[in-house]
Scaffold this motif. Structure first.
Motif, PDB file in Angstrom:
ATOM      1  N   LYS B 133      17.994  27.965  16.246  1.00 40.48           N
ATOM      2  CA  LYS B 133      17.038  29.015  16.608  1.00 40.48           C
ATOM      3  C   LYS B 133      17.646  29.999  17.609  1.00 40.48           C
ATOM      4  N   VAL B 134      18.414  29.442  18.524  1.00 42.50           N
ATOM      5  CA  VAL B 134      19.039  30.295  19.536  1.00 42.50           C
ATOM      6  C   VAL B 134      19.977  31.308  18.868  1.00 42.50           C
ATOM      7  N   PHE B 135      20.728  30.828  17.884  1.00 46.45           N
ATOM      8  CA  PHE B 135      21.655  31.747  17.208  1.00 46.45           C
ATOM      9  C   PHE B 135      20.916  32.754  16.328  1.00 46.45           C
ATOM     10  N   ASP B 136      19.743  32.388  15.828  1.00 47.75           N
ATOM     11  CA  ASP B 136      18.943  33.372  15.105  1.00 47.75           C
ATOM     12  C   ASP B 136      18.462  34.467  16.052  1.00 47.75           C
ATOM     13  N   THR B 137      18.106  34.052  17.267  1.00 47.84           N
ATOM     14  CA  THR B 137      17.609  35.016  18.259  1.00 47.84           C
ATOM     15  C   THR B 137      18.709  35.970  18.728  1.00 47.84           C
ATOM     16  N   TYR B 138      19.905  35.431  18.896  1.00 50.80           N
ATOM     17  CA  TYR B 138      21.028  36.248  19.384  1.00 50.80           C
ATOM     18  C   TYR B 138      22.173  36.177  18.382  1.00 50.80           C
ATOM     19  N   PRO B 139      22.113  36.950  17.306  1.00 44.98           N
ATOM     20  CA  PRO B 139      23.114  36.787  16.249  1.00 44.98           C
ATOM     21  C   PRO B 139      24.544  37.055  16.713  1.00 44.98           C
ATOM     22  N   LYS B 140      24.716  37.831  17.773  1.00 49.18           N
ATOM     23  CA  LYS B 140      26.087  38.138  18.201  1.00 49.18           C
ATOM     24  C   LYS B 140      26.523  37.333  19.416  1.00 49.18           C
ATOM     25  N   LEU B 141      25.860  36.212  19.618  1.00 46.25           N
ATOM     26  CA  LEU B 141      26.115  35.382  20.786  1.00 46.25           C
ATOM     27  C   LEU B 141      27.583  34.961  20.896  1.00 46.25           C
ATOM     28  N   MET B 142      28.169  34.623  19.764  1.00 51.34           N
ATOM     29  CA  MET B 142      29.543  34.139  19.770  1.00 51.34           C
ATOM     30  C   MET B 142      30.540  35.228  20.159  1.00 51.34           C
ATOM     31  N   GLY B 143      30.118  36.470  19.963  1.00 42.99           N
ATOM     32  CA  GLY B 143      31.047  37.564  20.210  1.00 42.99           C
ATOM     33  C   GLY B 143      30.849  38.223  21.565  1.00 42.99           C
ATOM     34  N   SER B 144      29.913  37.691  22.361  1.00 41.01           N
ATOM     35  CA  SER B 144      29.570  38.398  23.595  1.00 41.01           C
ATOM     36  C   SER B 144      30.011  37.628  24.829  1.00 41.01           C
ATOM     37  N   TYR B 145      30.460  38.389  25.823  1.00 39.37           N
ATOM     38  CA  TYR B 145      30.773  37.802  27.118  1.00 39.37           C
ATOM     39  C   TYR B 145      29.517  37.851  27.980  1.00 39.37           C
ATOM     40  N   SER B 146      29.461  36.931  28.889  1.00 36.61           N
ATOM     41  CA  SER B 146      28.379  36.940  29.873  1.00 36.61           C
ATOM     42  C   SER B 146      28.736  37.893  31.004  1.00 36.61           C
ATOM     43  N   PRO B 147      27.716  38.490  31.666  1.00 37.48           N
ATOM     44  CA  PRO B 147      28.032  39.147  32.938  1.00 37.48           C
ATOM     45  C   PRO B 147      28.648  38.102  33.878  1.00 37.48           C
ATOM     46  N   GLY B 150      26.250  35.802  35.576  1.00 34.67           N
ATOM     47  CA  GLY B 150      25.421  34.971  34.715  1.00 34.67           C
ATOM     48  C   GLY B 150      24.422  35.813  33.945  1.00 34.67           C
ATOM     49  N   ASP B 151      23.914  35.242  32.859  1.00 32.28           N
ATOM     50  CA  ASP B 151      22.943  35.928  32.013  1.00 32.28           C
ATOM     51  C   ASP B 151      21.699  36.307  32.815  1.00 32.28           C
ATOM     52  N   ASN B 346      35.800  34.893  34.989  1.00 35.01           N
ATOM     53  CA  ASN B 346      35.112  36.094  34.535  1.00 35.01           C
ATOM     54  C   ASN B 346      33.749  35.828  33.896  1.00 35.01           C
ATOM     55  N   GLY B 347      33.123  34.697  34.238  1.00 28.27           N
ATOM     56  CA  GLY B 347      31.774  34.428  33.738  1.00 28.27           C
ATOM     57  C   GLY B 347      31.697  33.159  32.900  1.00 28.27           C
ATOM     58  N   THR B 348      30.642  32.384  33.133  1.00 29.20           N
ATOM     59  CA  THR B 348      30.381  31.174  32.339  1.00 29.20           C
ATOM     60  C   THR B 348      30.023  31.594  30.908  1.00 29.20           C
ATOM     61  N   PRO B 349      30.534  30.876  29.892  1.00 28.78           N
ATOM     62  CA  PRO B 349      30.269  31.304  28.516  1.00 28.78           C
ATOM     63  C   PRO B 349      28.780  31.537  28.233  1.00 28.78           C
ATOM     64  N   LEU B 350      28.493  32.654  27.586  1.00 29.47           N
ATOM     65  CA  LEU B 350      27.112  33.046  27.313  1.00 29.47           C
ATOM     66  C   LEU B 350      26.424  32.054  26.374  1.00 29.47           C
ATOM     67  N   VAL B 351      27.173  31.541  25.400  1.00 31.92           N
ATOM     68  CA  VAL B 351      26.622  30.572  24.451  1.00 31.92           C
ATOM     69  C   VAL B 351      25.902  29.456  25.212  1.00 31.92           C
ATOM     70  N   ASN B 352      26.571  28.884  26.183  1.00 26.78           N
ATOM     71  CA  ASN B 352      26.012  27.771  26.947  1.00 26.78           C
ATOM     72  C   ASN B 352      24.755  28.179  27.706  1.00 26.78           C
ATOM     73  N   GLN B 353      24.780  29.371  28.255  1.00 33.83           N
ATOM     74  CA  GLN B 353      23.641  29.814  29.052  1.00 33.83           C
ATOM     75  C   GLN B 353      22.408  30.034  28.180  1.00 33.83           C
TER      76      GLN B 353
END
Lengths: 470, 470
Positions: B133-147, B150-151, B346-353
């Motif tokens: 569900k999380v990946f449906d909500t954020y389809p580009k999650l794998m390609g994005s860096y976190s601030p 933190g998110d 440079n930031g904790t991975p966004l996927v995890n957050q």
């Protein structure tokens, strides 16, 4: 040492004393260490310390008593930012900063400052579907910690991959998984540098690495990188004379210039590293991002004595959000890094490693890479087309994500950056990539992040701003 | 300073010089800095430096020339491990080690050394389903860096949570997301300590934090923690006399003892911190892991002047594999930490957050927590039942994951650990939790990782080994 180098060094002594004063280690009207003491302590020339003290005097931080030495000036409480006035915990290093990160945090439409791949070029949907399968395979993935050195299965797969594609032979015990290349650089920096150690870096270089090294308080000597590599005689002279701890290099589609150090120099560099016991840190972030043909073999493939440590960021072109980088090296290098990693975060999250692993092994990955190379080349060509009209200069790279562009010297880079950001265009000014903080007429433009239409539009804007500026 | 404290200090001077020798900063038969120089440089007593030099002499690292001082002994090449002989990059600190991590890497059946929750008690299946569900909500999650910090969405949710459950008011600008509490401690350590700074830590304390602080080369002064808290007069004396940079504390279900500092002391500690400008690092890892009733309010909730920084590891009891920790503090503390974080990874991975965020917000989370508390209490009761028969002593904790057990002084802890590991039982020996490296008769047993059956069986084994030993 040239006057430039000692200029950098004297600034570090200045910062060292200033931090001590700010933190109350030397109090108002107390005596500071003598020039001789500091020169002995840091094994540097007394003139360098003298220059630092002169500067402190000029800045009102220290004063002189005839024949007695330097004393701390009473502080001016008004100088503190009002919100912290007089009572804030003081960070240990006044050098703590990250210029690149600050530019990249600005929200702009025409993002040419981040050397990242456009998420639209990544296999997001496929990956998201994929993730579910990974959790089916490892039902307790969320509850498990990774070994400090990284998931064993992943390290085995990456070792096989390096053996097959880059002629690198190693076992999984010679590899450490880190959270991105930034962390790998940080671990190396913390493990191998002490304050006032000498290191070599390319000029220009990756600015975040530079900021990291500066924070360790080391002495940074530049090695110019040219389209045909380094001046090896100068490299040898620097290694011989200054015994640097390491040479941080990015010899393949170099960031920011895009240059590639030729094969002929690679073997010789490894010999120099062995002879002068200078660790080579080979950052190979863009290895797979070539256009026509694969790059030369890594320096690491020539290393038999353990003087090269190899950084390969794998997730950048696939799933950068996962942050997976491999550090490869002999046990003598990897062992202390694993300990440093255990103190830093005790292991990269296992979730990220397993998601990455399964996609990396799939047939789909090579197809994705092939398509991605073409897409990047198209973007590079578009950017070059737009820039060519402006009469700016650059060397067209054979891979990587950036162009390193030289502007007419008449253009004021600070004004250009400020106006560009106001108009929603960002780039990396050359000075922050330069260990000597010069290179005022160069800039780095990343062509991989925004789409073709925005690329054209953004570069047109940038060129306009530059040519309208006084 | 007591003789114990200066004992610790002299070892640091010893290490400082030894590292310099190993790295060739002072070469064979060259003169070492004078006692007076080093005493001045580090602002310590000359006797302390003298002791360090005596030790170096004993160990054959230095020799004395009458009236001329100390000189470097010629090295013995045979002392080097053969595989590195004479040619390896030398790590910057010989103090670089992590005892706990080494014990925890040993594979055993009866795992009492890792303060982790049994993955079988975690909502793994539910979470795995959830991820999709999380990946449906954020389809580009794998390609994005976190601030870097933190998110934003996650920080907002955690701020609201802290306001509701812990009476802590803060905005998302006052929070930084790190990859686990280990990274938070590391960032604080790097940002606020310089070599030979003084810090306070509890005695005993979390050994991985201790190893991290030692690596920074600081002077570590212990504050004893008792079932009813600290001796506040001693805390005040230490703050007044030594001006420590910070006090690292874990006042709630303390690791390793399980003790909780009472409310009455908390407010006073914040006042002391303000008065003596000593940052309090409040590590609140076990806040939610209580049995009967919630713990007292965090010290952070009493802070108005910015002298408390609050670490709250959230993923531990839900999805430890995600590694999500929040650091909360005033802007004067958070700002330099964000810069340090940008240099570190440079930031904790966004996927995890994002995975963490969505589960954390679900109704299911509170249900899970309620069930988990009961399961942990049952395990604690079983461990106590088994230990009671052996005549060992401990104070029964009201929360947390560990028992801190005192053995008869006749038992040799080293022999016990070795034999236990041989029989597949692991625990944390007290000495590695002790800043003074004593506490030879105490050990930490974690009751949260293995199931009820293994708990009984493992403790029986341990007791047997202890009582059979000479």
């Amino acid at each position: 040492m040239t006057s430039r180098d000692s200029g950098h060094l004297f600034r570090q002594v200045y910062e060292y004393i200033l931090t001590g004063i700010e933190r109350g280690e030397w109090k108002a009207h107390h005596k500071l260490p003598s020039i001789r003491q500091l020169a002995d302590q840091f094994q540097i020339h007394r003139l360098t310390v003298f220059r630092a003290y002169q500067m402190l005097k000029q800045d009102g931080k220290a004063y002189v008593k005839e024949k007695a030495g330097y004393y701390v000036s009473p502080g001016d409480p008004k100088e503190e930012a009002p919100e912290y006035a007089g009572s804030r915990p003081i960070a240990a290093s006044v050098l703590l900063k990250n210029d690149l990160s600050e530019i990249q945090r600005l929200p702009v439409v025409y993002q040419f400052s981040q050397a990242l791949i456009d998420p639209n070029l990544l296999p997001n949907l496929y990956l998201s579907e994929y993730v579910k399968k990974v959790f089916d395979t490892y039902p307790k993935l969320m509850g498990s910690y990774s070994p400090v050195e990284g998931d064993e299965e992943l390290r085995q797969v990456l070792c096989r991959y390096l053996a097959k594609h880059s002629r690198i032979q190693l076992t999984e015990g010679e590899m450490l998984i880190t959270t991105g290349a930034t962390q790998a650089i940080d671990l190396l920096s913390r493990t191998f540098i002490r304050p006032l150690d000498v290191i070599l870096v390319e000029r220009p270089t990756y600015s975040a690495a530079l900021d990291n090294f500066r924070q360790q308080g080391c002495r940074i000597l530049p090695v110019e990188i040219h389209p045909d590599g380094y001046d090896l005689e100068r490299v040898e002279m620097l290694m011989k004379q200054f015994k640097p701890r390491f040479f941080y290099m990015n010899p393949t589609f170099h960031n920011p210039t895009g240059y590639t150090v030729p094969s002929s120099q690679r073997k010789r560099l490894v010999e120099l590293a062995e002879e002068y016991r200078c660790l080579l840190i080979e950052d190979d972030a863009f290895h797979e991002m070539y256009f026509e043909e694969p790059p030369p073999q890594p320096l690491f493939s020539y290393d038999s004595e353990g003087w090269v440590v190899y950084l390969r960021s794998f997730s950048k072109y696939m799933a950068p959000g996962l942050r997976i980088c491999a550090v490869a090296g002999r046990r003598s290098v990897i062992e202390p890094l694993v300990t440093a990693k255990s103190l830093t975060d005790n292991g990269t999250p296992l979730v990220n490693q397993k998601i990455f692993l399964h996609y990396f092994e799939s047939a789909r990955m090579q197809q994705h890479l092939d398509k991605l190379r073409i897409a990047l080349q198209i973007r590079k060509d578009i950017m070059e087309e737009e820039l060519a009209a402006a009469g700016w200069n650059w060397v067209s790279p054979k891979g990587g994500l950036n162009l390193w562009v030289h502007l007419p010297k008449t253009i004021d880079m600070k004004a250009l950056l400020a106006e560009s950001i106001r108009q929603s265009v960002s780039f990396v000014p050359g000075a922050i990539c330069d260990p000597l903080m010069e290179m005022q007429s160069s800039l780095r433009l990343c062509y991989s992040f925004v789409n073709e239409g925005q690329l054209r539009e953004g570069i047109k804007r940038l060129v306009n701003i530059a040519h309208l500026s006084p």
